[in-house]
Design a protein around this motif. Structure first.
Motif: not given
Length: 231
Positions: A26-44
């Motif tokens: 709702k605040v901003k789109s969170l781009v996930m890794l291809p598995d749709g479950i995880h993100v990395r430190t740089e993504d956060v």
């Protein structure tokens, strides 16, 4: 109602909000890794618009809490297996641009990112997430308060019904006694009607017999008259 400062400082309050991962998008789109479950430190870091060092410091100070909410550190065989899975999901030419960590990789789930949002002080995005959480909490409390008032009104109505039923109790008891008395009288009446019906049946048979005797008498009288005429 909890304040933003209380949310930053109270782990118990953060635990209460941990299921609200929907607030992130709702605040901003969170781009996930291809598995749709995880993100990395740089993504956060990209999501919160801060440096990766800021995210790492939050993790260092609250690692135990983060691990309870999905933070994972991959090394060795686990890391290689994860990379293989991501490459297979990425597919095509995009797989060539997939960045692979050399020795270790820190992974975050949505719950972990929400946890970071409740701890990260110097980020406008994190503050927006906390505001959404607190506003939703206030709406929920208001909803509960409204529901509580409705329940109270219903209970008051039910209490009035209970009093009315108590007052009607003696009336219903008297009506029940009268109905029982009427049932007994009706039963006695039915018995009398039944006896009268039997008696009427007997009278009807008597009348039939009398009719037959009268017919015999008339025939005898006619026969007697004929004999007198012959003389």
């Amino acid at each position: 109602m909890p304040t933003e400062v209380a949310l930053l400082e109270s782990r118990a309050l953060r635990v209460e909000q941990m299921g609200r991962v929907d607030v992130l998008d709702k605040v901003k789109s969170l781009v996930m890794l291809p598995d749709g479950i995880h993100v990395r430190t740089e993504d956060v870091a990209r999501y919160f618009e801060v440096s990766t060092e800021v995210i790492k410091k939050v993790i260092q100070r609250h690692r135990g809490e983060m691990e309870e909410n999905g933070l994972t550190l991959l090394r060795g065989a686990e890391l290689r297996g994860f990379h293989r899975d991501m490459l297979s999901l990425w597919g095509g030419e995009e797989s060539e641009s997939y960045p692979q960590a050399a020795t270790q990789l820190t992974l975050y789930t949505r719950r972990t990112v929400l946890n970071v949002a409740m701890l990260l002080r110097d980020s406008d995005i994190a503050r927006c997430v906390r505001t959404y959480l607190l506003d939703a909490e206030e709406d929920l409390r208001a909803g509960y308060a409204s529901l509580d008032r409705r329940v109270t009104r219903v209970e008051s109505c039910l209490a009035g019904v209970g009093v009315a039923l108590q007052e009607l109790g003696p009336v219903l008891t008297r009506m029940s006694h009268r109905l029982d008395s009427l049932d007994r009288r009706l039963e006695a009446t039915n018995q009398v009607v039944g006896a009268m019906s039997v008696r009427l049946g007997d009278i009807s048979e008597d009348i039939v017999r009398m009719d037959a005797r009268m017919d015999d008498f008339v025939l005898q009288l006619k026969d007697l008259r004929r004999r007198r005429k012959r003389r």
